[in-house]
Design a protein around this motif. Structure first.
Motif, PDB file in Angstrom:
ATOM      1  N   THR A  57      -7.132 -41.682 -33.466  1.00  0.00           N
ATOM      2  CA  THR A  57      -8.526 -41.679 -33.046  1.00  0.00           C
ATOM      3  C   THR A  57      -8.639 -41.564 -31.533  1.00  0.00           C
ATOM      4  O   THR A  57      -8.076 -42.392 -30.803  1.00  0.00           O
ATOM      5  CB  THR A  57      -9.235 -42.968 -33.505  1.00  0.00           C
ATOM      6  OG1 THR A  57      -9.138 -43.054 -34.933  1.00  0.00           O
ATOM      7  CG2 THR A  57     -10.691 -42.969 -33.094  1.00  0.00           C
ATOM      8  N   ALA A  58      -9.358 -40.518 -31.068  1.00  0.00           N
ATOM      9  CA  ALA A  58      -9.642 -40.340 -29.632  1.00  0.00           C
ATOM     10  C   ALA A  58      -8.387 -40.500 -28.792  1.00  0.00           C
ATOM     11  O   ALA A  58      -8.369 -41.233 -27.807  1.00  0.00           O
ATOM     12  CB  ALA A  58     -10.717 -41.331 -29.184  1.00  0.00           C
ATOM     13  N   HIS A  59      -7.341 -39.764 -29.171  1.00  0.00           N
ATOM     14  CA  HIS A  59      -6.040 -39.988 -28.544  1.00  0.00           C
ATOM     15  C   HIS A  59      -5.703 -39.005 -27.438  1.00  0.00           C
ATOM     16  O   HIS A  59      -4.660 -39.147 -26.791  1.00  0.00           O
ATOM     17  CB  HIS A  59      -4.949 -39.903 -29.601  1.00  0.00           C
ATOM     18  CG  HIS A  59      -4.681 -38.500 -30.092  1.00  0.00           C
ATOM     19  ND1 HIS A  59      -5.591 -37.797 -30.856  1.00  0.00           N
ATOM     20  CD2 HIS A  59      -3.633 -37.676 -29.913  1.00  0.00           C
ATOM     21  CE1 HIS A  59      -5.101 -36.610 -31.140  1.00  0.00           C
ATOM     22  NE2 HIS A  59      -3.915 -36.496 -30.578  1.00  0.00           N
ATOM     23  N   VAL A  91      -4.142 -45.969 -34.344  1.00  0.00           N
ATOM     24  CA  VAL A  91      -3.440 -45.160 -35.332  1.00  0.00           C
ATOM     25  C   VAL A  91      -3.531 -45.922 -36.651  1.00  0.00           C
ATOM     26  O   VAL A  91      -2.960 -47.006 -36.785  1.00  0.00           O
ATOM     27  CB  VAL A  91      -1.971 -44.925 -34.950  1.00  0.00           C
ATOM     28  CG1 VAL A  91      -1.264 -44.098 -36.025  1.00  0.00           C
ATOM     29  CG2 VAL A  91      -1.861 -44.221 -33.600  1.00  0.00           C
ATOM     30  N   SER A  92      -4.264 -45.376 -37.602  1.00  0.00           N
ATOM     31  CA  SER A  92      -4.633 -46.121 -38.807  1.00  0.00           C
ATOM     32  C   SER A  92      -4.063 -45.434 -40.044  1.00  0.00           C
ATOM     33  O   SER A  92      -4.162 -44.215 -40.185  1.00  0.00           O
ATOM     34  CB  SER A  92      -6.151 -46.214 -38.921  1.00  0.00           C
ATOM     35  OG  SER A  92      -6.727 -46.636 -37.683  1.00  0.00           O
ATOM     36  N   PHE A  93      -3.497 -46.212 -40.951  1.00  0.00           N
ATOM     37  CA  PHE A  93      -2.874 -45.695 -42.162  1.00  0.00           C
ATOM     38  C   PHE A  93      -3.842 -45.825 -43.339  1.00  0.00           C
ATOM     39  O   PHE A  93      -4.419 -46.895 -43.567  1.00  0.00           O
ATOM     40  CB  PHE A  93      -1.603 -46.482 -42.485  1.00  0.00           C
ATOM     41  CG  PHE A  93      -0.436 -46.227 -41.575  1.00  0.00           C
ATOM     42  CD1 PHE A  93      -0.598 -45.866 -40.254  1.00  0.00           C
ATOM     43  CD2 PHE A  93       0.861 -46.370 -42.043  1.00  0.00           C
ATOM     44  CE1 PHE A  93       0.483 -45.640 -39.410  1.00  0.00           C
ATOM     45  CE2 PHE A  93       1.956 -46.153 -41.223  1.00  0.00           C
ATOM     46  CZ  PHE A  93       1.767 -45.786 -39.899  1.00  0.00           C
ATOM     47  N   TYR A  94      -3.990 -44.726 -44.098  1.00  0.00           N
ATOM     48  CA  TYR A  94      -4.844 -44.714 -45.284  1.00  0.00           C
ATOM     49  C   TYR A  94      -4.088 -44.074 -46.453  1.00  0.00           C
ATOM     50  O   TYR A  94      -3.271 -43.171 -46.258  1.00  0.00           O
ATOM     51  CB  TYR A  94      -6.120 -43.912 -45.019  1.00  0.00           C
ATOM     52  CG  TYR A  94      -7.151 -44.676 -44.224  1.00  0.00           C
ATOM     53  CD1 TYR A  94      -8.243 -45.273 -44.855  1.00  0.00           C
ATOM     54  CD2 TYR A  94      -7.029 -44.819 -42.849  1.00  0.00           C
ATOM     55  CE1 TYR A  94      -9.194 -45.987 -44.136  1.00  0.00           C
ATOM     56  CE2 TYR A  94      -7.964 -45.531 -42.119  1.00  0.00           C
ATOM     57  CZ  TYR A  94      -9.043 -46.118 -42.762  1.00  0.00           C
ATOM     58  OH  TYR A  94      -9.964 -46.829 -42.052  1.00  0.00           O
ATOM     59  N   GLU A 130      -0.235 -51.689 -43.577  1.00  0.00           N
ATOM     60  CA  GLU A 130       0.905 -51.268 -42.760  1.00  0.00           C
ATOM     61  C   GLU A 130       0.435 -50.497 -41.530  1.00  0.00           C
ATOM     62  O   GLU A 130      -0.591 -49.808 -41.566  1.00  0.00           O
ATOM     63  CB  GLU A 130       1.854 -50.384 -43.573  1.00  0.00           C
ATOM     64  CG  GLU A 130       2.566 -51.097 -44.709  1.00  0.00           C
ATOM     65  CD  GLU A 130       1.813 -51.018 -46.019  1.00  0.00           C
ATOM     66  OE1 GLU A 130       2.410 -51.347 -47.064  1.00  0.00           O
ATOM     67  OE2 GLU A 130       0.634 -50.628 -46.012  1.00  0.00           O
ATOM     68  N   LYS A 131       1.203 -50.589 -40.464  1.00  0.00           N
ATOM     69  CA  LYS A 131       0.815 -49.924 -39.219  1.00  0.00           C
ATOM     70  C   LYS A 131       2.026 -49.758 -38.317  1.00  0.00           C
ATOM     71  O   LYS A 131       3.094 -50.315 -38.573  1.00  0.00           O
ATOM     72  CB  LYS A 131      -0.253 -50.756 -38.492  1.00  0.00           C
ATOM     73  CG  LYS A 131       0.243 -52.131 -38.044  1.00  0.00           C
ATOM     74  CD  LYS A 131      -0.878 -53.002 -37.490  1.00  0.00           C
ATOM     75  CE  LYS A 131      -1.377 -52.544 -36.147  1.00  0.00           C
ATOM     76  NZ  LYS A 131      -0.403 -52.790 -35.053  1.00  0.00           N
ATOM     77  N   SER A 188      -5.196 -50.649 -35.143  1.00  0.00           N
ATOM     78  CA  SER A 188      -5.509 -49.944 -36.374  1.00  0.00           C
ATOM     79  C   SER A 188      -6.950 -50.258 -36.766  1.00  0.00           C
ATOM     80  O   SER A 188      -7.443 -51.357 -36.512  1.00  0.00           O
ATOM     81  CB  SER A 188      -4.541 -50.395 -37.476  1.00  0.00           C
ATOM     82  OG  SER A 188      -4.782 -49.734 -38.680  1.00  0.00           O
ATOM     83  N   ARG A 189      -7.629 -49.281 -37.396  1.00  0.00           N
ATOM     84  CA  ARG A 189      -9.034 -49.454 -37.771  1.00  0.00           C
ATOM     85  C   ARG A 189      -9.211 -49.282 -39.275  1.00  0.00           C
ATOM     86  O   ARG A 189      -8.724 -48.308 -39.863  1.00  0.00           O
ATOM     87  CB  ARG A 189      -9.910 -48.452 -37.039  1.00  0.00           C
ATOM     88  CG  ARG A 189     -10.075 -48.733 -35.556  1.00  0.00           C
ATOM     89  CD  ARG A 189     -10.957 -47.687 -34.903  1.00  0.00           C
ATOM     90  NE  ARG A 189     -12.237 -47.528 -35.588  1.00  0.00           N
ATOM     91  CZ  ARG A 189     -13.165 -46.644 -35.223  1.00  0.00           C
ATOM     92  NH1 ARG A 189     -12.950 -45.848 -34.174  1.00  0.00           N
ATOM     93  NH2 ARG A 189     -14.301 -46.553 -35.886  1.00  0.00           N
TER      94      ARG A 189
END
Length: 303
Positions: A189-191, A203-206, A215-216, A222-223
């Motif tokens: 996101t917005a990196h 940095v978000s895991f889905y 997990e991350k 993470s969001r």
């Protein structure tokens, strides 16, 4: 790890193994087992050292990568390319569109990318000097790394279309695929800010069903509130098609309200040197990547 300014590709394999073991211990905090790797991070090091698939070498070249995408998917899935320069002598920023993006074909992590929303507001002389001095120097690019599939890549600089709508949606959707099967997605996101990765971005895991994962990466926030991407189903469909030729690949996308684009492939996210929280995530991913299945004899070099 500081940049090594000697040609790693010329090192004997044993020297590369020993140096990478030292780096892995420093970054990940445990010894690197190249004989019986069990974690995903270890397997990525194994692939970097020993696996030599020419198709991976094509796809890490961001110019040739677009040809692969066109062959697999047809036209319109990558940004249009206006110019390709194969040497510093060819570079001429006065001869580029008013709006465009200038990129290296063998850099990542936001390096060697110049966004040009208005050519008249850019110091073209300064930018051209930087490109000519640094963007063709293979010792400053991924061509000088522990990933053997970069060693034959010829440094190039290319100019592609400026996608304003995509810039306004600052999330990258990166699909982790193992033996042709998407397993999960992470979102950056917005990196990115014109050639520089911003610090501390989430940095978000889905899951592939768009459920938030606990997990991350250990060193990133993470969001859990990210909006489901409009083209999620298409992302997964395309990821299956593009990843089936590789043991592991991360297929990266960006989108706007109307269209989905394939951005690039990564065969070694973060060079395989980021730690996970919990650590068990690394070993869970290792179970998805079958080294025996990966080890096609014609592609493996053990020295």
């Amino acid at each position: 790890m500081s940049r090594i300014m000697e040609d790693i590709s010329k090192w004997p394999l044993g020297k590369r193994e020993e140096f990478l073991k030292k780096v892995f211990k420093e970054k990940v905090g445990r010894p690197l087992d190249l004989t019986e790797p069990k974690s995903f991070s270890e397997m990525i090091q194994w692939i970097k050292l020993y696996y030599q698939d020419p198709l991976i070498s094509q796809c890490v070249d961001k110019v040739l990568f677009k040809e692969f995408i066109k062959e697999k998917l047809g036209n319109g899935y990558t940004a249009k390319t206006y110019k390709i320069w194969e040497s510093a002598q060819e570079v001429n920023l006065r001869d580029i569109p008013k709006q465009c993006v200038v990129k290296s074909n063998c850099s990542s992590d936001g390096r060697n990318i110049l966004l040009i929303p208005d050519k008249d507001k850019v110091d073209l002389e300064k930018a051209e000097k930087e490109i000519k001095e640094n963007w063709f120097d293979r010792l400053k690019l991924h061509t000088n790394s522990f990933a053997n599939y970069y060693y034959g890549v010829q440094p190039k600089v290319y100019v592609e279309e400026y996608l304003k709508e995509a810039e306004d949606r600052p999330d990258d959707y990166d699909v982790f695929c193992f033996h042709g099967e998407p397993k999960f997605i992470y979102v950056k996101t917005a990196h990115f800010d014109n050639g520089v990765n911003t610090e501390g971005y989430p940095v978000s895991f889905y899951t592939t069903d768009w459920n938030y994962m606990d997990e991350k990466y250990k060193d990133f926030p993470s969001r859990a509130d990210l909006e489901r991407p409009a083209h999620l189903g298409k992302m997964l469909e395309i990821s299956c098609k593009l990843s089936k030729d590789f043991p592991f690949v991360r297929v990266d996308f960006f989108e706007n309200s109307k269209k989905l684009y394939v951005a690039e492939f990564s065969f070694a996210p973060w060079a395989g040197l980021r730690t996970y929280e919990p650590e068990s995530m690394d070993y869970k991913m290792g179970k998805w990547l079958d080294i025996v299945r990966t080890a096609k004899p014609q592609y493996v070099n053990r020295g």
